[in-house]
Motif scaffolding. Structure first.
Motif, PDB file in Angstrom:
ATOM      1  N   THR A  43       0.826  -1.208   0.000  1.00 23.39           N
ATOM      2  CA  THR A  43       0.000   0.000   0.000  1.00 23.39           C
ATOM      3  C   THR A  43       0.863   1.263   0.000  1.00 23.39           C
ATOM      4  OG1 THR A  43      -0.093   0.045   2.424  1.00 23.39           O
ATOM      5  CG2 THR A  43      -1.860  -1.141   1.273  1.00 23.39           C
ATOM      6  N   PRO A  44       0.326   2.363  -0.553  1.00 21.39           N
ATOM      7  CA  PRO A  44       1.036   3.640  -0.455  1.00 21.39           C
ATOM      8  C   PRO A  44       1.265   4.054   1.000  1.00 21.39           C
ATOM      9  CG  PRO A  44      -0.744   3.780  -2.062  1.00 21.39           C
ATOM     10  CD  PRO A  44      -0.913   2.471  -1.350  1.00 21.39           C
ATOM     11  N   GLY A  45       0.347   3.644   1.878  1.00 23.56           N
ATOM     12  CA  GLY A  45       0.498   3.988   3.292  1.00 23.56           C
ATOM     13  C   GLY A  45       1.756   3.389   3.889  1.00 23.56           C
ATOM     14  N   LEU A  46       1.998   2.118   3.616  1.00 22.32           N
ATOM     15  CA  LEU A  46       3.206   1.478   4.148  1.00 22.32           C
ATOM     16  C   LEU A  46       4.459   2.108   3.548  1.00 22.32           C
ATOM     17  CD1 LEU A  46       4.481  -0.656   5.924  1.00 22.32           C
ATOM     18  CD2 LEU A  46       4.298  -2.279   4.029  1.00 22.32           C
ATOM     19  N   ALA A  47       4.397   2.419   2.262  1.00 20.62           N
ATOM     20  CA  ALA A  47       5.552   3.064   1.623  1.00 20.62           C
ATOM     21  C   ALA A  47       5.871   4.401   2.292  1.00 20.62           C
ATOM     22  CB  ALA A  47       5.277   3.269   0.132  1.00 20.62           C
ATOM     23  N   ALA A  48       4.838   5.150   2.639  1.00 22.92           N
ATOM     24  CA  ALA A  48       5.038   6.446   3.291  1.00 22.92           C
ATOM     25  C   ALA A  48       5.617   6.269   4.695  1.00 22.92           C
ATOM     26  CB  ALA A  48       3.717   7.209   3.360  1.00 22.92           C
ATOM     27  N   VAL A  49       5.172   5.226   5.413  1.00 21.52           N
ATOM     28  CA  VAL A  49       5.715   4.967   6.752  1.00 21.52           C
ATOM     29  C   VAL A  49       7.184   4.597   6.660  1.00 21.52           C
ATOM     30  CG1 VAL A  49       5.605   3.407   8.737  1.00 21.52           C
ATOM     31  CG2 VAL A  49       3.497   4.336   7.778  1.00 21.52           C
ATOM     32  N   VAL A  50       7.534   3.756   5.702  1.00 26.64           N
ATOM     33  CA  VAL A  50       8.934   3.348   5.533  1.00 26.64           C
ATOM     34  C   VAL A  50       9.799   4.543   5.144  1.00 26.64           C
ATOM     35  CG1 VAL A  50      10.512   1.954   4.129  1.00 26.64           C
ATOM     36  CG2 VAL A  50       8.375   0.952   4.986  1.00 26.64           C
ATOM     37  N   GLU A  51       9.265   5.405   4.288  1.00 26.15           N
ATOM     38  CA  GLU A  51      10.011   6.604   3.893  1.00 26.15           C
ATOM     39  C   GLU A  51      10.281   7.497   5.102  1.00 26.15           C
ATOM     40  OE1 GLU A  51       9.637  10.454   0.867  1.00 26.15           O
ATOM     41  OE2 GLU A  51       8.219   8.792   0.724  1.00 26.15           O
ATOM     42  N   ALA A  52       9.318   7.570   6.018  1.00 25.87           N
ATOM     43  CA  ALA A  52       9.459   8.437   7.186  1.00 25.87           C
ATOM     44  C   ALA A  52      10.337   7.825   8.274  1.00 25.87           C
ATOM     45  CB  ALA A  52       8.078   8.762   7.756  1.00 25.87           C
ATOM     46  N   PHE A  53      10.258   6.493   8.451  1.00 27.51           N
ATOM     47  CA  PHE A  53      10.915   5.866   9.606  1.00 27.51           C
ATOM     48  C   PHE A  53      12.000   4.854   9.254  1.00 27.51           C
ATOM     49  CE2 PHE A  53       6.679   7.212  10.997  1.00 27.51           C
ATOM     50  CZ  PHE A  53       7.004   7.966  12.121  1.00 27.51           C
ATOM     51  N   GLY A  54      12.169   4.563   7.968  1.00 25.71           N
ATOM     52  CA  GLY A  54      13.224   3.642   7.566  1.00 25.71           C
ATOM     53  C   GLY A  54      12.754   2.204   7.489  1.00 25.71           C
ATOM     54  N   GLU A  55      13.534   1.381   6.789  1.00 28.70           N
ATOM     55  CA  GLU A  55      13.149  -0.012   6.581  1.00 28.70           C
ATOM     56  C   GLU A  55      13.257  -0.841   7.851  1.00 28.70           C
ATOM     57  OE1 GLU A  55      14.893  -1.853   3.214  1.00 28.70           O
ATOM     58  OE2 GLU A  55      14.029  -0.405   1.803  1.00 28.70           O
ATOM     59  N   GLY A  56      13.820  -0.282   8.893  1.00 31.68           N
ATOM     60  CA  GLY A  56      13.910  -0.984  10.166  1.00 31.68           C
ATOM     61  C   GLY A  56      12.556  -1.248  10.810  1.00 31.68           C
ATOM     62  N   VAL A  57      11.498  -0.575  10.320  1.00 30.36           N
ATOM     63  CA  VAL A  57      10.161  -0.801  10.893  1.00 30.36           C
ATOM     64  C   VAL A  57       9.426  -1.928  10.173  1.00 30.36           C
ATOM     65  CG1 VAL A  57       9.947   1.578  11.682  1.00 30.36           C
ATOM     66  CG2 VAL A  57       9.053   0.950   9.423  1.00 30.36           C
ATOM     67  N   LEU A  58      10.126  -2.604   9.232  1.00 33.84           N
ATOM     68  CA  LEU A  58       9.515  -3.725   8.529  1.00 33.84           C
ATOM     69  C   LEU A  58       9.906  -5.044   9.169  1.00 33.84           C
ATOM     70  CD1 LEU A  58      10.021  -2.700   4.775  1.00 33.84           C
ATOM     71  CD2 LEU A  58       7.902  -2.582   6.120  1.00 33.84           C
ATOM     72  N   ALA A  59       8.956  -5.978   9.201  1.00 32.24           N
ATOM     73  CA  ALA A  59       9.248  -7.344   9.633  1.00 32.24           C
ATOM     74  C   ALA A  59       9.898  -8.097   8.476  1.00 32.24           C
ATOM     75  CB  ALA A  59       7.959  -8.037  10.068  1.00 32.24           C
ATOM     76  N   ALA A  60      10.357  -9.309   8.759  1.00 34.29           N
ATOM     77  CA  ALA A  60      11.063 -10.088   7.738  1.00 34.29           C
ATOM     78  C   ALA A  60      10.196 -10.364   6.517  1.00 34.29           C
ATOM     79  CB  ALA A  60      11.550 -11.404   8.343  1.00 34.29           C
ATOM     80  N   ASP A  61       8.885 -10.463   6.709  1.00 29.28           N
ATOM     81  CA  ASP A  61       7.996 -10.759   5.574  1.00 29.28           C
ATOM     82  C   ASP A  61       7.543  -9.519   4.821  1.00 29.28           C
ATOM     83  OD1 ASP A  61       6.276  -9.604   7.375  1.00 29.28           O
ATOM     84  OD2 ASP A  61       4.865 -11.284   7.470  1.00 29.28           O
ATOM     85  N   GLY A  62       8.079  -8.351   5.201  1.00 29.02           N
ATOM     86  CA  GLY A  62       7.738  -7.118   4.505  1.00 29.02           C
ATOM     87  C   GLY A  62       6.552  -6.375   5.071  1.00 29.02           C
ATOM     88  N   SER A  63       5.924  -6.942   6.087  1.00 23.78           N
ATOM     89  CA  SER A  63       4.805  -6.252   6.735  1.00 23.78           C
ATOM     90  C   SER A  63       5.338  -5.280   7.782  1.00 23.78           C
ATOM     91  CB  SER A  63       3.867  -7.262   7.399  1.00 23.78           C
ATOM     92  OG  SER A  63       4.542  -7.934   8.450  1.00 23.78           O
ATOM     93  N   LEU A  64       4.469  -4.438   8.273  1.00 23.06           N
ATOM     94  CA  LEU A  64       4.862  -3.457   9.276  1.00 23.06           C
ATOM     95  C   LEU A  64       5.088  -4.151  10.618  1.00 23.06           C
ATOM     96  CD1 LEU A  64       5.279  -0.433   9.873  1.00 23.06           C
ATOM     97  CD2 LEU A  64       2.850  -0.306  10.455  1.00 23.06           C
ATOM     98  N   ASP A  65       6.246  -3.904  11.221  1.00 24.01           N
ATOM     99  CA  ASP A  65       6.552  -4.427  12.554  1.00 24.01           C
ATOM    100  C   ASP A  65       5.968  -3.446  13.568  1.00 24.01           C
ATOM    101  OD1 ASP A  65       7.683  -5.148  14.997  1.00 24.01           O
ATOM    102  OD2 ASP A  65       9.554  -5.828  14.093  1.00 24.01           O
ATOM    103  N   ARG A  66       4.751  -3.708  13.992  1.00 25.21           N
ATOM    104  CA  ARG A  66       4.036  -2.754  14.845  1.00 25.21           C
ATOM    105  C   ARG A  66       4.712  -2.509  16.195  1.00 25.21           C
ATOM    106  NH1 ARG A  66      -0.611  -1.132  12.928  1.00 25.21           N
ATOM    107  NH2 ARG A  66      -1.318  -2.109  11.010  1.00 25.21           N
TER     108      ARG A  66
END
Length: 212
Positions: A43-66
């Protein structure tokens, strides 16, 4: 159509009331569920979150690590504001889409945990607050959700005060009661919501359930 804002403190039983309202025929729009959907993988939403906080907020499967994102934003009000500026408009837009798709005589219930905190009461025709004593909330969080008492108290303290929620309520549903009594109260509230929806739409029919 009648738009209803439904809120309540953590452990007050808002989810149970929303479930009962859906059984009666309400169209439910769940802000928490939408907030997860708008930052799903791809989703564009996840892309925007990653842009703001870096790829470190992603889990191994590419989902958001809440939990990881939570540990970043809840310790820093400015970062939390950045996250909210991304997610809240997306949630609002999706909520409006779902509301627009509902029947003309529907009762549309928006389940919004932070309705009082974010000053959202004016967005709805009517606000329902599910209320329970702090003692009841604490007991449910510890006994039913497995929280420590310290964590439960901290979560409760982070939300609006009970009095603030009650101040914005058009209808208060007391949930310091057995389930049978809660069910009766919700049915009474539903009958009133149906009357209001019919008056708003000029209809003499009954709001259709989401399954119809």
């Amino acid at each position: 159509m009648l738009t209803v804002g439904l809120t309540g403190g953590i452990g007050a039983g808002k989810s149970e009331v929303s479930r009962l309202l859906v059984e009666c025929g309400a169209v439910l729009i769940d802000a928490d569920r939408i907030a997860r959907e708008v930052v799903a993988p791809g989703t564009p939403g996840l892309a925007a979150v990653v842009e703001a906080f870096g790829e470190g907020v992603l889990a191994a499967d590419g989902s958001l690590d809440r939990p990881k994102l939570g540990s970043i934003v809840f310790a820093d009000p400015e970062k939390l504001a950045v996250l909210n500026s991304i997610v809240h408009p997306l949630v609002g837009a999706r909520s409006r889409e779902l509301e627009a798709a509902a029947a003309e005589d529907a009762v549309v219930v928006h389940d919004v945990p932070l309705l009082a905190e974010n000053g959202l009461a004016p967005l709805y025709d009517l606000v329902i607050v599910v209320d329970a004593s702090p003692e009841t909330q604490l007991d449910r969080l510890v006994r039913l959700r497995g929280m420590t008492e310290q964590d439960a108290r901290a979560r409760m303290a982070a939300q609006a005060a009970r009095e603030k929620r009650r101040e914005i309520a058009d209808v208060v549903i007391d949930n310091d009661v057995p389930l049978e009594e809660l069910q009766r109260r919700v049915k009474d509230v539903w009958a009133d919501l149906v009357r209001r929806a019919q008056a708003a739409s000029g209809s003499s029919g009954t709001p259709r359930s989401p399954q119809e």
